[in-house]
Design an enzyme around this catalytic site. Structure first.
Site, PDB file in Angstrom:
ATOM      1  CG  ASP A  14       9.865   7.982  10.373  1.00  0.00           C
ATOM      2  OD1 ASP A  14      10.017   8.995  11.093  1.00  0.00           O
ATOM      3  OD2 ASP A  14       8.833   7.275  10.410  1.00  0.00           O
TER       4      ASP A  14
ATOM      5  CG  PHE B  73       2.290   7.190  12.825  1.00  0.00           C
ATOM      6  CD1 PHE B  73       3.543   7.289  13.397  1.00  0.00           C
ATOM      7  CD2 PHE B  73       1.184   7.496  13.613  1.00  0.00           C
ATOM      8  CE1 PHE B  73       3.706   7.650  14.721  1.00  0.00           C
ATOM      9  CE2 PHE B  73       1.328   7.869  14.940  1.00  0.00           C
ATOM     10  CZ  PHE B  73       2.601   7.950  15.493  1.00  0.00           C
TER      11      PHE B  73
ATOM     12  NE  ARG C 253       7.509  -1.850  12.500  1.00  0.00           N
ATOM     13  CZ  ARG C 253       6.579  -0.929  12.219  1.00  0.00           C
ATOM     14  NH1 ARG C 253       6.922   0.195  11.636  1.00  0.00           N
ATOM     15  NH2 ARG C 253       5.323  -1.133  12.542  1.00  0.00           N
TER      16      ARG C 253
ATOM     17  CE  LYS D 170      -2.136  -1.883   3.563  1.00  0.00           C
ATOM     18  NZ  LYS D 170      -1.743  -3.302   3.437  1.00  0.00           N
TER      19      LYS D 170
HETATM   20  P1  NAI Z   1       1.778  -3.841   2.879  1.00  0.00           P
HETATM   21  O1  NAI Z   1       1.550  -5.156   3.571  1.00  0.00           O
HETATM   22  O2  NAI Z   1       0.657  -3.217   2.118  1.00  0.00           O
HETATM   23  O3  NAI Z   1       3.026  -3.978   1.885  1.00  0.00           O
HETATM   24  C1  NAI Z   1       4.199  -4.672   2.196  1.00  0.00           C
HETATM   25  C2  NAI Z   1       4.740  -5.246   0.898  1.00  0.00           C
HETATM   26  O4  NAI Z   1       5.995  -5.874   1.209  1.00  0.00           O
HETATM   27  C3  NAI Z   1       3.830  -6.315   0.274  1.00  0.00           C
HETATM   28  O5  NAI Z   1       3.619  -6.046  -1.094  1.00  0.00           O
HETATM   29  C4  NAI Z   1       4.611  -7.613   0.479  1.00  0.00           C
HETATM   30  O6  NAI Z   1       4.397  -8.552  -0.576  1.00  0.00           O
HETATM   31  C5  NAI Z   1       6.040  -7.094   0.481  1.00  0.00           C
HETATM   32  N1  NAI Z   1       6.984  -8.029   1.068  1.00  0.00           N
HETATM   33  C6  NAI Z   1       6.765  -8.980   2.025  1.00  0.00           C
HETATM   34  N2  NAI Z   1       7.898  -9.655   2.274  1.00  0.00           N
HETATM   35  C7  NAI Z   1       8.851  -9.120   1.466  1.00  0.00           C
HETATM   36  C8  NAI Z   1      10.225  -9.412   1.256  1.00  0.00           C
HETATM   37  N3  NAI Z   1      10.838 -10.394   1.908  1.00  0.00           N
HETATM   38  N4  NAI Z   1      10.888  -8.675   0.334  1.00  0.00           N
HETATM   39  C9  NAI Z   1      10.271  -7.687  -0.368  1.00  0.00           C
HETATM   40  N5  NAI Z   1       8.965  -7.380  -0.206  1.00  0.00           N
HETATM   41  C10 NAI Z   1       8.267  -8.086   0.696  1.00  0.00           C
HETATM   42  O7  NAI Z   1       2.318  -2.868   4.002  1.00  0.00           O
HETATM   43  P2  NAI Z   1       2.298  -1.266   4.012  1.00  0.00           P
HETATM   44  O8  NAI Z   1       1.036  -0.785   4.627  1.00  0.00           O
HETATM   45  O9  NAI Z   1       2.685  -0.775   2.670  1.00  0.00           O
HETATM   46  O10 NAI Z   1       3.452  -0.967   5.074  1.00  0.00           O
HETATM   47  C11 NAI Z   1       4.815  -1.263   4.793  1.00  0.00           C
HETATM   48  C12 NAI Z   1       5.622  -1.150   6.077  1.00  0.00           C
HETATM   49  O11 NAI Z   1       5.649   0.210   6.489  1.00  0.00           O
HETATM   50  C13 NAI Z   1       5.028  -1.899   7.281  1.00  0.00           C
HETATM   51  O12 NAI Z   1       5.523  -3.213   7.323  1.00  0.00           O
HETATM   52  C14 NAI Z   1       5.488  -1.110   8.463  1.00  0.00           C
HETATM   53  O13 NAI Z   1       6.633  -1.738   8.985  1.00  0.00           O
HETATM   54  C15 NAI Z   1       5.876   0.251   7.886  1.00  0.00           C
HETATM   55  N6  NAI Z   1       5.118   1.355   8.462  1.00  0.00           N
HETATM   56  C16 NAI Z   1       5.816   2.404   9.023  1.00  0.00           C
HETATM   57  C17 NAI Z   1       5.151   3.502   9.549  1.00  0.00           C
HETATM   58  C18 NAI Z   1       5.891   4.673  10.124  1.00  0.00           C
HETATM   59  O14 NAI Z   1       5.286   5.526  10.799  1.00  0.00           O
HETATM   60  N7  NAI Z   1       7.178   4.825   9.868  1.00  0.00           N
HETATM   61  C19 NAI Z   1       3.682   3.537   9.570  1.00  0.00           C
HETATM   62  C20 NAI Z   1       3.057   2.422   8.900  1.00  0.00           C
HETATM   63  C21 NAI Z   1       3.756   1.361   8.386  1.00  0.00           C
END
Ligand code: NAI
Length: 342
Positions: free
Chosen positions: A253, A293, A229, A153
Site C-alpha cells: 500500500d 487509511f 511506509r 495500535k
Molecule cells: P504505533 O506507534 O501505535 O505503533 C508502532 C509500533 O512500532 C510501536 O509498538 C513501536 O514500539 C514499534 N517500533 C518502533 N520502532 C521500531 C523498530 N525499530 N522496530 C520494530 N518496531 C518498532 O503506530 P500505528 O498507529 O500502529 O501505525 C504504524 C504505522 O502505520 C505508522 O508508523 C504509519 O507509518 C503507518 N500508517 C499507514 C497508513 C496507511 O494509510 N497506509 C495509515 C496510518 C498509519
C-alpha cells in the site's frame, strides 16, 4: 484562523469544510503538495495542514517560520516527512495519533486475501466470461504463521484479526509490551513466518529493514505486506526476491518513491519509475496507492481531531498531540510542564 491546506483531495474537503464552518476556521484548499516551490501559498496563513507526501524540510520550515506560520497540522499519524529537529523552536508540529487502526489493518487483510486467493485475477476473468479456475489455487490462512513487525495500535488489531483466522501470531517490536503477545527476535520472525506484515514507523533504524539480506533469511514463498511506509522495504531487493521465487507475493500500500506518483491519475502516461512498473507487472504483486487509511470513519476522525488540535493550539495555547524532536528524550521539551513542546 486561516489554515493553508495542501495536497487537498475531493474526499478530504467535505469533513474539513464542516468542522471549519462550525469552529470559525478558514481552510484554504490547495491541490499542490507543500514543498519549496509552493510554500509561498501559505503567506498570510496562521497554520498549514499537510499529509504524508508534503515536504517539510529545513528550507520549507524556515520559509513558513519567516512568513509567521505558527503550526504544521499533520492530518496523519506518521511524521517521517517532517524535519522535527529543524522545526523545534520555529513552528509547532501536531499530528493525529489515532484515527482508525481498523481501517489500516482491515486493508492489509483485504490485500492479503486478494493476493493469496487470486481474487484480482478471478474478478478480471469472470468479467470476460472466463470461468476457468486454472492458475487460481490459493492456500488456507488457518494454521499459517504471521509475523507482525511493530506491535502498536495497527499491529495489534492485525493480530486480533489473524487470530480469528486461526493463524499463529508472532511479533517483533523494539519496545515489546503485553503478556498476550508472543514476541520473538527479528531473525526468528523472518525464519518462521509464512506471512510478514509491517506496522512499525519509518526511522533511520527501520529504513530498508526488508532488504536482500533479510529476504534471504525468510521462508521460501513468504508473503510480505506493507501498509506502513514504503522505505521500510528496499524495492529493488524485493523485486529480485520475487524474480528469484524467494518471495511468493507482495501486498504494497506504500512504496519508497510514492510521493512522485501516488494520489495522482497517470493513466495514459508513461511511468518513469521502472522498479514500480516492474513490480506492478508481476502477477503476485498487488499495489494500492496509500489507500489503507481511506474509510469514512477514518476521514471523519482525521477532520475532527485536526480541528481540535488547531483549536487547542490557538485558543488554549497548548496541544496534547504536539510532537517535537526532544519529546520523551530530554528536558528541552516542555510539554510535561507547559502543555506545549516549546
Ligand atoms: P504505533 O506507534 O501505535 O505503533 C508502532 C509500533 O512500532 C510501536 O509498538 C513501536 O514500539 C514499534 N517500533 C518502533 N520502532 C521500531 C523498530 N525499530 N522496530 C520494530 N518496531 C518498532 O503506530 P500505528 O498507529 O500502529 O501505525 C504504524 C504505522 O502505520 C505508522 O508508523 C504509519 O507509518 C503507518 N500508517 C499507514 C497508513 C496507511 O494509510 N497506509 C495509515 C496510518 C498509519
Amino acid at each position: 484562523m486561516k489554515i493553508a491546506f495542501f495536497d487537498a483531495k475531493p474526499y478530504d474537503m467535505p469533513g474539513f469544510e464542516k468542522y471549519g464552518k462550525e469552529n470559525d476556521i478558514q481552510f484554504k484548499f490547495y491541490e499542490s503538495m507543500l514543498n519549496e516551490d509552493t510554500v509561498a501559498l501559505a503567506k498570510g496563513a496562521d497554520g498549514v495542514c499537510v499529509f504524508v507526501n508534503d515536504t517539510l524540510n529545513a528550507a520549507v520550515i524556515d520559509k513558513l517560520s519567516e512568513m509567521g506560520v505558527k503550526i504544521v497540522a499533520l492530518r496523519c499519524a506518521g511524521y517521517n516527512n517532517v524535519d522535527l529537529q529543524h522545526a523545534f523552536g520555529k513552528v509547532h508540529v501536531v499530528h493525529v495519533p489515532v484515527y482508525s487502526a481498523y481501517a489500516v489493518a482491515e486493508h492489509a487483510i483485504a490485500m492479503l486475501l486478494t493476493s493469496i486467493r487470486r481474487i484480482h485475477k478471478a474478478y478480471i476473468r469472470t468479467r470476460d466470461f472466463n470461468f476457468s479456475l486454472n492458475g487460481l489455487t490459493g492456500f488456507d490462512l488457518h494454521g499459517k504463521t504471521i509475523g507482525i513487525i511493530g506491535a502498536g495500535k495497527i499491529g495489534r488489531v492485525m493480530m486480533d484479526i489473524c487470530k480469528g483466522f486461526g493463524m499463529k501470531v508472532i511479533a517483533y517490536d523494539k519496545y515489546p509490551s503485553g503478556d498476550d503477545i508472543q514476541f520473538v527476535p527479528l531473525e526468528e520472525l523472518f525464519a518462521q513466518s509464512d506471512i510478514i506484515s509491517l506496522h512499525c514507523p519509518l526511522t533511520k533504524e527501520t529504513y530498508h529493514m526488508i532488504n536482500e539480506e533479510s529476504i534471504a533469511k525468510m521462508k521460501k514463498g513468504v508473503v510480505i505486506i506493507n501498509t506502513s511506509r514504503g522505505a521500510l522495504i528496499d524495492a529493488e531487493a524485493l523485486l529480485s526476491g520475487i524474480k528469484a521465487r524467494q518471495v511468493g507475493a507482495a501486498c504494497l500500500d506504500v512504496y519508497e518513491e510514492e510521493s512522485d506518483v501516488f494520489f495522482t491519475d497517470y493513466s495514459g502516461h508513461i511511468l518513469d519509475d521502472d522498479t514500480l512498473a516492474r513490480l506492478i507487472s508481476m502477477p503476485n504483486v498487488i499495489v494500492t496507492s496509500h489507500q489503507a487509511f481511506l474509510t469514512n470513519e477514518a476521514l471523519e476522525n482525521i477532520a475532527e481531531i485536526t480541528t481540535q488540535n488547531l483549536l487547542e493550539f490557538f485558543r488554549e495555547g497548548m496541544c496534547r498531540n504536539e510532537l517535537c524532536y526532544h519529546c520523551g528524550k530530554d528536558e528541552k521539551c516542555k510539554k510535561d510542564r507547559n502543555h506545549k513542546c516549546f
